[in-house]
Design a protein around this motif. Sequence first.
Motif, PDB file in Angstrom:
ATOM      1  N   LYS A  54     -26.705  -4.146   2.751  1.00  0.00           N
ATOM      2  CA  LYS A  54     -27.587  -3.961   3.909  1.00  0.00           C
ATOM      3  C   LYS A  54     -28.926  -3.353   3.505  1.00  0.00           C
ATOM      4  O   LYS A  54     -29.953  -3.625   4.132  1.00  0.00           O
ATOM      5  CB  LYS A  54     -26.893  -3.069   4.943  1.00  0.00           C
ATOM      6  N   ALA A  55     -28.905  -2.523   2.440  1.00  0.00           N
ATOM      7  CA  ALA A  55     -30.137  -1.852   2.024  1.00  0.00           C
ATOM      8  C   ALA A  55     -31.055  -2.745   1.189  1.00  0.00           C
ATOM      9  O   ALA A  55     -32.236  -2.424   1.017  1.00  0.00           O
ATOM     10  CB  ALA A  55     -29.783  -0.595   1.229  1.00  0.00           C
ATOM     11  N   LEU A  56     -30.524  -3.874   0.662  1.00  0.00           N
ATOM     12  CA  LEU A  56     -31.349  -4.757  -0.170  1.00  0.00           C
ATOM     13  C   LEU A  56     -32.540  -5.299   0.592  1.00  0.00           C
ATOM     14  O   LEU A  56     -33.659  -5.364   0.082  1.00  0.00           O
ATOM     15  CB  LEU A  56     -30.494  -5.910  -0.714  1.00  0.00           C
ATOM     16  N   LYS A  60     -32.178  -9.059   6.325  1.00  0.00           N
ATOM     17  CA  LYS A  60     -30.928  -9.820   6.192  1.00  0.00           C
ATOM     18  C   LYS A  60     -29.917  -9.342   7.234  1.00  0.00           C
ATOM     19  O   LYS A  60     -29.837  -8.170   7.568  1.00  0.00           O
ATOM     20  CB  LYS A  60     -30.338  -9.658   4.790  1.00  0.00           C
ATOM     21  N   GLN A  61     -29.146 -10.276   7.718  1.00  0.00           N
ATOM     22  CA  GLN A  61     -28.091  -9.975   8.688  1.00  0.00           C
ATOM     23  C   GLN A  61     -26.735 -10.054   7.992  1.00  0.00           C
ATOM     24  O   GLN A  61     -26.431 -11.024   7.321  1.00  0.00           O
ATOM     25  CB  GLN A  61     -28.126 -10.961   9.851  1.00  0.00           C
ATOM     26  N   SER A 237     -30.204 -16.282   0.661  1.00  0.00           N
ATOM     27  CA  SER A 237     -29.597 -16.388   1.991  1.00  0.00           C
ATOM     28  C   SER A 237     -30.103 -15.274   2.898  1.00  0.00           C
ATOM     29  O   SER A 237     -30.312 -14.133   2.462  1.00  0.00           O
ATOM     30  CB  SER A 237     -28.071 -16.308   1.884  1.00  0.00           C
ATOM     31  N   GLN A 238     -30.272 -15.616   4.167  1.00  0.00           N
ATOM     32  CA  GLN A 238     -30.732 -14.639   5.146  1.00  0.00           C
ATOM     33  C   GLN A 238     -29.574 -14.013   5.925  1.00  0.00           C
ATOM     34  O   GLN A 238     -29.739 -12.974   6.555  1.00  0.00           O
ATOM     35  CB  GLN A 238     -31.708 -15.304   6.133  1.00  0.00           C
ATOM     36  N   THR A 239     -28.430 -14.648   5.881  1.00  0.00           N
ATOM     37  CA  THR A 239     -27.269 -14.142   6.610  1.00  0.00           C
ATOM     38  C   THR A 239     -26.062 -14.074   5.686  1.00  0.00           C
ATOM     39  O   THR A 239     -25.771 -15.029   4.961  1.00  0.00           O
ATOM     40  CB  THR A 239     -26.936 -15.036   7.812  1.00  0.00           C
ATOM     41  N   TYR A 240     -25.409 -12.923   5.699  1.00  0.00           N
ATOM     42  CA  TYR A 240     -24.192 -12.741   4.910  1.00  0.00           C
ATOM     43  C   TYR A 240     -23.003 -12.565   5.856  1.00  0.00           C
ATOM     44  O   TYR A 240     -23.090 -11.833   6.849  1.00  0.00           O
ATOM     45  CB  TYR A 240     -24.298 -11.496   4.018  1.00  0.00           C
TER      46      TYR A 240
END
Length: 397
Positions: A54-56, A60-61, A237-240
Amino acid sequence: MDKKSRNILILFGLALLTIIVIELSRPTPINWKPSYTSSDKIPFGGYVFFEELKALDNNKQIDIISKNPYDFLSSTAYTSNSTYLFVNSSINFDKRSYEKLIEYVRQGNVVFIAGNDFGQIIKDSLNIETEVDYQLTETEITPTFFSPYIKESVVPKFKKNVYKTVFKSFDTTKTTTLGYYKNEEAQENLNEVNFIKVKEGNGTLYFNTLPQAFSNYYILNGNQRYAATCISFINSSQTYYWDDYLKDGRKVIDSPMRFVLNQTALRWAYYLAIIGIILFIIFTGKREQRIIPIIKPLENTSIEFTKTIGNLYFQHKDYSDIVCKKIIYFLEKIRSTHYIDTNILDTVFIEKLAVKTNHSIEETKDLINYINTLGNKVIHSETDLVTLHKKIEKFTL
């Protein structure tokens, strides 16, 4: 309780209290079991790795998936250009989940899988087979990357709770090797490959055989660079989607209420029933009168007592005493009922008694004369007692 017993109880209580204090003050032992869930902070949990993801990039979601991959990919409109992350000791998909996952990849998405074993379906479908040394390593293993552009200032080292796993075989036509274990004794680095990339349709699958590298223990012990480098291959990727279902530490509810609470209609029916019972207790409990205890009345044992006394007299055959008592009780009844003096049982007494009791002079005289006769006798027989009893009973009726 005597003094000795009291002292024993006091000593027992002190010993028990001492044990409780020692247990409470003793530090909690470290749980070294693998978990890899996003919420577990134990050494081999996945809390730190999840938070670092989350901190990267704040843009990003990251969504936590707590259901089977088949259920998630079938019921959810997932985002395109997304990544599905699986990190666990072993990843074993069922057939339906694998089919949905491959369909997800072929649409241009990424699947990242880190584990010591990937199951039979992966082996049969993608021709990927791993070899695991199930003995814990006695020497440190150092994973690295094939790319010459990746330079590590600190060489990662793994030893504790690590099973050395390498790829035994894979389809070289669509597989790219990304990382391996350094081994001075190996002739070629290909013998120690532990990180590969597999192209499938428009998407990609990444396989890493060192899931321990993504655990709290190793990320917090200076090896965070290795985990970050592995993720850098897919950071476009924008969503994990973080899998929290296929995990060793997944919380499983074994309660019989599990089915009820998992069904929306049954769950609300259960909640309403509980609320209704509570309201019923609150409003009804104040109106209901307390149960009145049933008190058993005292038994009348006069007859039993009389029989007992009678049996005693009968056994001793003391007729004179009984005759005397019957005459005394009879005269007492005359005094208390008819208020006649009974000191002298003469003709005047007979006349007064006959008038008060509505008996004839003859009947009254017969009874009183018989009483006087018995009073003059010293010893009485059973016949005297029976005759007296009958005359008194006949007179008082």
